[in-house]
Design a protein around this motif. Structure first.
Motif, PDB file in Angstrom:
ATOM      1  N   ALA A   1      15.606  -3.605  -4.699  1.00 46.39           N
ATOM      2  CA  ALA A   1      14.329  -4.292  -4.961  1.00 46.39           C
ATOM      3  C   ALA A   1      13.258  -3.352  -5.496  1.00 46.39           C
ATOM      4  O   ALA A   1      12.467  -3.727  -6.364  1.00 46.39           O
ATOM      5  CB  ALA A   1      13.841  -4.981  -3.685  1.00 46.39           C
ATOM      6  N   GLU A   2      13.224  -2.130  -4.986  1.00 50.53           N
ATOM      7  CA  GLU A   2      12.182  -1.195  -5.405  1.00 50.53           C
ATOM      8  C   GLU A   2      12.340  -0.764  -6.856  1.00 50.53           C
ATOM      9  O   GLU A   2      11.392  -0.279  -7.475  1.00 50.53           O
ATOM     10  CB  GLU A   2      12.203   0.040  -4.480  1.00 50.53           C
ATOM     11  N   GLU A   3      13.544  -0.947  -7.421  1.00 49.64           N
ATOM     12  CA  GLU A   3      13.826  -0.487  -8.779  1.00 49.64           C
ATOM     13  C   GLU A   3      13.777  -1.605  -9.815  1.00 49.64           C
ATOM     14  O   GLU A   3      14.148  -1.412 -10.964  1.00 49.64           O
ATOM     15  CB  GLU A   3      15.197   0.188  -8.804  1.00 49.64           C
ATOM     16  N   VAL A   4      13.317  -2.793  -9.402  1.00 50.79           N
ATOM     17  CA  VAL A   4      13.244  -3.947 -10.300  1.00 50.79           C
ATOM     18  C   VAL A   4      11.874  -3.986 -10.960  1.00 50.79           C
ATOM     19  O   VAL A   4      10.843  -3.821 -10.297  1.00 50.79           O
ATOM     20  CB  VAL A   4      13.510  -5.257  -9.523  1.00 50.79           C
ATOM     21  N   LYS A   5      11.846  -4.239 -12.270  1.00 49.31           N
ATOM     22  CA  LYS A   5      10.590  -4.239 -13.009  1.00 49.31           C
ATOM     23  C   LYS A   5       9.673  -5.378 -12.569  1.00 49.31           C
ATOM     24  O   LYS A   5       8.470  -5.195 -12.399  1.00 49.31           O
ATOM     25  CB  LYS A   5      10.875  -4.342 -14.512  1.00 49.31           C
ATOM     26  N   ASN A   6      10.233  -6.561 -12.434  1.00 51.63           N
ATOM     27  CA  ASN A   6       9.444  -7.732 -12.025  1.00 51.63           C
ATOM     28  C   ASN A   6      10.127  -8.391 -10.830  1.00 51.63           C
ATOM     29  O   ASN A   6      10.824  -9.391 -10.972  1.00 51.63           O
ATOM     30  CB  ASN A   6       9.331  -8.724 -13.187  1.00 51.63           C
ATOM     31  N   PRO A   7       9.941  -7.839  -9.623  1.00 53.86           N
ATOM     32  CA  PRO A   7      10.726  -8.298  -8.468  1.00 53.86           C
ATOM     33  C   PRO A   7      10.444  -9.742  -8.065  1.00 53.86           C
ATOM     34  O   PRO A   7      11.355 -10.440  -7.631  1.00 53.86           O
ATOM     35  CB  PRO A   7      10.328  -7.320  -7.351  1.00 53.86           C
ATOM     36  N   GLN A   8       9.197 -10.208  -8.217  1.00 49.59           N
ATOM     37  CA  GLN A   8       8.891 -11.584  -7.807  1.00 49.59           C
ATOM     38  C   GLN A   8       9.678 -12.604  -8.624  1.00 49.59           C
ATOM     39  O   GLN A   8      10.041 -13.655  -8.110  1.00 49.59           O
ATOM     40  CB  GLN A   8       7.384 -11.866  -7.955  1.00 49.59           C
ATOM     41  N   ARG A   9       9.944 -12.315  -9.876  1.00 56.50           N
ATOM     42  CA  ARG A   9      10.706 -13.232 -10.717  1.00 56.50           C
ATOM     43  C   ARG A   9      12.193 -12.898 -10.738  1.00 56.50           C
ATOM     44  O   ARG A   9      13.049 -13.781 -10.603  1.00 56.50           O
ATOM     45  CB  ARG A   9      10.158 -13.191 -12.151  1.00 56.50           C
TER      46      ARG A   9
ATOM     47  N   HIS B   1       0.866  -1.182   0.000  1.00 53.58           N
ATOM     48  CA  HIS B   1       0.000   0.000   0.000  1.00 53.58           C
ATOM     49  C   HIS B   1       0.902   1.231   0.000  1.00 53.58           C
ATOM     50  O   HIS B   1       1.528   1.541   1.002  1.00 53.58           O
ATOM     51  CB  HIS B   1      -0.916   0.016   1.219  1.00 53.58           C
ATOM     52  N   VAL B   2       0.979   1.908  -1.132  1.00 53.36           N
ATOM     53  CA  VAL B   2       1.860   3.060  -1.290  1.00 53.36           C
ATOM     54  C   VAL B   2       1.053   4.330  -1.084  1.00 53.36           C
ATOM     55  O   VAL B   2      -0.022   4.513  -1.670  1.00 53.36           O
ATOM     56  CB  VAL B   2       2.512   3.070  -2.691  1.00 53.36           C
ATOM     57  N   ARG B   3       1.564   5.203  -0.252  1.00 54.06           N
ATOM     58  CA  ARG B   3       0.886   6.478   0.012  1.00 54.06           C
ATOM     59  C   ARG B   3       0.936   7.346  -1.241  1.00 54.06           C
ATOM     60  O   ARG B   3       2.004   7.544  -1.824  1.00 54.06           O
ATOM     61  CB  ARG B   3       1.582   7.192   1.172  1.00 54.06           C
ATOM     62  N   SER B   4      -0.204   7.817  -1.676  1.00 54.36           N
ATOM     63  CA  SER B   4      -0.251   8.657  -2.873  1.00 54.36           C
ATOM     64  C   SER B   4       0.521   9.948  -2.623  1.00 54.36           C
ATOM     65  O   SER B   4       0.415  10.560  -1.576  1.00 54.36           O
ATOM     66  CB  SER B   4      -1.708   8.979  -3.235  1.00 54.36           C
ATOM     67  N   GLY B   5       1.311  10.345  -3.612  1.00 55.44           N
ATOM     68  CA  GLY B   5       2.143  11.537  -3.482  1.00 55.44           C
ATOM     69  C   GLY B   5       3.554  11.252  -3.050  1.00 55.44           C
ATOM     70  O   GLY B   5       4.409  12.130  -3.143  1.00 55.44           O
ATOM     71  N   VAL B   6       3.827  10.023  -2.567  1.00 54.78           N
ATOM     72  CA  VAL B   6       5.187   9.649  -2.180  1.00 54.78           C
ATOM     73  C   VAL B   6       5.933   9.177  -3.427  1.00 54.78           C
ATOM     74  O   VAL B   6       5.518   8.217  -4.084  1.00 54.78           O
ATOM     75  CB  VAL B   6       5.184   8.538  -1.112  1.00 54.78           C
ATOM     76  N   ARG B   7       7.008   9.864  -3.768  1.00 60.99           N
ATOM     77  CA  ARG B   7       7.735   9.561  -4.998  1.00 60.99           C
ATOM     78  C   ARG B   7       8.532   8.272  -4.835  1.00 60.99           C
ATOM     79  O   ARG B   7       9.280   8.095  -3.889  1.00 60.99           O
ATOM     80  CB  ARG B   7       8.660  10.724  -5.344  1.00 60.99           C
ATOM     81  N   GLN B   8       8.339   7.358  -5.773  1.00 58.29           N
ATOM     82  CA  GLN B   8       9.009   6.069  -5.749  1.00 58.29           C
ATOM     83  C   GLN B   8      10.238   6.091  -6.646  1.00 58.29           C
ATOM     84  O   GLN B   8      10.402   6.964  -7.508  1.00 58.29           O
ATOM     85  CB  GLN B   8       8.054   4.966  -6.215  1.00 58.29           C
ATOM     86  N   LEU B   9      11.108   5.109  -6.438  1.00 56.47           N
ATOM     87  CA  LEU B   9      12.289   4.976  -7.282  1.00 56.47           C
ATOM     88  C   LEU B   9      11.901   4.410  -8.642  1.00 56.47           C
ATOM     89  O   LEU B   9      10.887   3.718  -8.783  1.00 56.47           O
ATOM     90  CB  LEU B   9      13.321   4.075  -6.609  1.00 56.47           C
ATOM     91  N   ALA B  10      12.723   4.701  -9.646  1.00 54.72           N
ATOM     92  CA  ALA B  10      12.424   4.274 -11.011  1.00 54.72           C
ATOM     93  C   ALA B  10      12.573   2.762 -11.146  1.00 54.72           C
ATOM     94  O   ALA B  10      13.580   2.191 -10.710  1.00 54.72           O
ATOM     95  CB  ALA B  10      13.359   4.982 -11.993  1.00 54.72           C
ATOM     96  N   LYS B  11      11.596   2.117 -11.761  1.00 53.26           N
ATOM     97  CA  LYS B  11      11.656   0.669 -11.997  1.00 53.26           C
ATOM     98  C   LYS B  11      12.316   0.442 -13.355  1.00 53.26           C
ATOM     99  O   LYS B  11      11.654   0.465 -14.401  1.00 53.26           O
ATOM    100  CB  LYS B  11      10.259   0.061 -11.940  1.00 53.26           C
ATOM    101  N   GLU B  12      13.630   0.197 -13.324  1.00 56.65           N
ATOM    102  CA  GLU B  12      14.411   0.094 -14.557  1.00 56.65           C
ATOM    103  C   GLU B  12      15.193  -1.214 -14.672  1.00 56.65           C
ATOM    104  O   GLU B  12      15.710  -1.522 -15.741  1.00 56.65           O
ATOM    105  CB  GLU B  12      15.412   1.264 -14.636  1.00 56.65           C
TER     106      GLU B  12
END
Length: 637
Positions: A269-277, A36-47
């Motif tokens: 982990a936050e910057e991975v496109k498909n972290p589960q895999r 659950h991500v708080r709206s307005g909180v800037r996340q790291l780029a998923k690259e």
């Protein structure tokens, strides 16, 4: 069923303020941030993809130390059995990698072991882990940077021929040797990391590829020399185990630290496109590549030169020189430089993300949580990390502090393994919600009737129990009520048994490893304490293997990712190995680390404890948390 906040708790004043000085605040646990991500909180780029994670993992793990470690361990501990030492150490590191892989795929947020500890163990342990990792990455990066200029000097004909802006200079008044080359390289890496994770991971991939190519050169050309000369290093009267099996095992304990670095993958982990895999694949394949390269290089070098004739400082270069290939020293030195550069990037990359995660949780000032709008990296944390590491690398010879690096890693490995046991057997059954969701909580609670559920911010467990009692009391069928009551009691007994046996395992490991390492004690007390510790570990292992794991583990965090096998045996073995290595780091190392940890405890008491995002949190049963989040516009799933 309704939700009512107990206003007497969690305010940080009055009675609650006094009680928060106790253990309640250090035991509070947070939710998985990425659910659950708080709206307005800037996340790291998923690259990031698997290939980029491999570059980060292999580059952070294979440092220049392996170019020296082979000679030292072969001469003093293992002899020709060095390859088996690397294999055993790789298997031991894989135990931690399995634990990291599950938690990284379930909880793919920045912070790595700090984040997992906060979710599963508690705020106090998480703070110590994060604080120790800050020390590890700062000193590790500085030590690596200081090692580049001596290797670079070879291409200029010696340190005296380095350009003035790169050469080391002795300052008599301060009695220090400054290293401008180290500081410049740290600042360059810092600038590269500020540009973006995609660009920095691409640069690391290039440097790591060059290092791996040098190791492949050593394996292929060295193998050719070995077959041509008949592998003289293996034709020894002392046999394959000149120091015995104990020597080979001692070598494993030493080379284990050559595998440290794969945890850098989890920090992204936050910057991975498909972290589960991708995260489990990145961690597992990176560790496998490192283990394979270490073993192949050791097979070749130990076979080219008898272990007792190895140069402890330059074993690979001297092995080639002894067969008339003096020119190979330049290729091997280039490999050492690229290994140092990739390790430097791997050391500086995780720390800003840990600082950012701690600041997001309120344990550090919000300055460190700022994410740049365009590059989507934690710029403030990256700059602070780089400047501090550059200053250390410029002024201090941090080689004497190198042992402190291992404390953070081993402490993180240990808490991650404990987190796996907690996740499987006693996962959190309450979820902290911010007080800003009070209206939503009241709105959702009204849908369940007029009953009242008191959510105690400081003692959520009691509140959850009260809510269950209220629910059961409203049951109209006595038979259903009785069955429900019995199921609840059975579950409580199972959780208590699991919690106690996890504690038995931890205490048993501490007793066993401490007694086994205390060679100055008489034999009888040592054996008695070892026996007690072993009995506690065995008891915990048997009971945890016998009782069922918690059904809530299937819905914890992000599902569908990697599942750690052989629980509880694997994490318990991981805890045992890492605590043994921790205890044997030496008194001087622990004295220095204790000063840093005490400073961290003071910062937590006077700042982190009172600014924590959980200070005024409202704890609700996990069964209702998702509905509350769905009803709130403040958070997005």
């Amino acid at each position: 069923m309704g939700f009512v906040v107990d206003s007497k708790k969690g305010s940080g004043s009055g009675g609650a303020g006094g009680s928060s000085w106790g253990f309640r605040c250090v035991m509070r646990r947070k939710q998985v941030d990425s659910v659950h991500v708080r709206s307005g909180v800037r996340q790291l780029a998923k690259e990031l993809t698997v290939l980029q994670l491999l570059a980060i993992g292999v580059g952070s793990t294979i440092g220049a130390g392996v170019y020296v470690l082979i000679g030292t361990v072969a001469r003093e501990h293992a002899g020709p059995s060095l390859t088996i030492s690397f294999l055993i150490a790789g298997i031991a590191a894989a135990l931690s990698a399995f634990c990291y892989a599950e938690l990284a795929s379930r909880c793919p947020s920045a912070g790595s072991a700090y984040h997992y500890s906060y979710i599963c163990v508690g705020e106090g342990v998480a703070w110590l882990v994060g604080w120790a990792l800050i020390l590890e990455y700062t000193i590790g990066g500085s030590a690596v940077a200081r090692g580049i200029s001596p290797n670079l000097a070879l291409f200029f004909g010696g340190e005296d021929h380095l350009p003035p802006f790169l050469a080391r200079v002795y300052i008599p008044g301060l009695d220090v040797v400054v290293d401008p080359c180290a500081a410049i390289l740290v600042l360059l890496v810092t600038g590269l990391l500020c540009v973006g994770i995609k660009e920095s991971s691409f640069a690391q991939a290039i440097v790591t590829t060059a290092n791996v190519c040098v190791m492949v050169f050593v394996i292929i050309v060295g193998g050719y020399l070995g077959f041509r000369t008949g592998w003289p290093g293996y034709e020894l009267p002392s046999g394959y185990f000149p120091f015995g099996v104990n020597g080979m095992l001692a070598g494993s304990a030493t080379v284990f630290f050559a595998y440290i670095g794969f945890d850098s993958v989890a920090s992204t982990a936050e910057e991975v496109k498909n972290p589960q895999r991708d995260l489990p694949l990145g961690i597992g394949i990176a560790l496998s590549i490192c283990c394979m390269l270490y073993m192949l290089v050791s097979i070749v070098i130990v076979g080219l030169v008898p272990f007792y004739a190895m140069d402890p400082d330059t074993p690979i270069s001297s092995a080639f020189s002894s067969h008339g290939m003096q020119w190979a020293v330049y290729i091997i030195t280039a490999g050492a430089i690229t290994a140092l550069c990739s390790t430097l990037m791997g050391s500086i990359l995780p720390q800003p993300r840990i600082l950012m995660a701690m600041a997001r949780d309120g344990l550090l000032p919000a300055f460190f949580s700022d994410v740049h709008k365009r590059t989507q990296v934690p710029v403030n944390s990256t700059i602070v990390t780089g400047v501090c590491a550059a200053i250390l690398a410029f002024f201090m010879d941090v080689s004497q502090l190198a042992g402190m690096v291992s404390v953070g890693t081993l402490l993180a490995f240990t808490t991650v393994a404990v987190s796996i046991l907690i996740l499987r057997y006693v996962p959190p059954d309450e979820m902290p919600l911010p007080s800003s969701l009070q209206e939503t909580i009241n709105s959702v609670s009204s849908r369940y009737g007029t009953g009242s559920e008191v959510i105690d911010q400081e003692n959520p467990k009691d509140s959850a129990d009260n809510s269950k009692d209220n629910t059961e009391a409203s049951a109209s069928d006595p038979l259903i009520l009785k069955e429900h009551d019995q199921a609840r009691l059975n579950e409580e007994k199972r959780r208590k048994a699991a919690a106690w046996n996890i504690a038995f395992v931890c205490v048993g490991v501490l007793l066993l490893t401490s007694a086994a390492s205390a060679e100055h004690l008489p034999s009888l007390p040592r054996f008695m304490v070892c026996g007690l510790g072993g009995a506690l570990i065995l008891c915990g292992l048997v009971v945890l293997s016998w009782i069922d794991q918690d059904d809530a583990r299937h819905a914890f965090g992000h599902v569908g990712g990697f599942i750690c096998p052989f629980v509880p045996l694997l994490p318990i073995a991981c805890i045992l190995i890492n605590v043994y290595l921790l205890i044997n780091l030496g008194a001087s190392t622990w004295f220095r680390v204790s000063i840093w940890l005490i400073a961290g405890v003071l910062i937590y008491i006077f700042y982190g404890r009172t600014h924590s995002s959980l200070q005024n949190a409202i704890y609700v049963p996990t069964t209702h948390a998702n509905e509350i989040y769905r009803s709130s516009s403040e958070y997005v799933a």
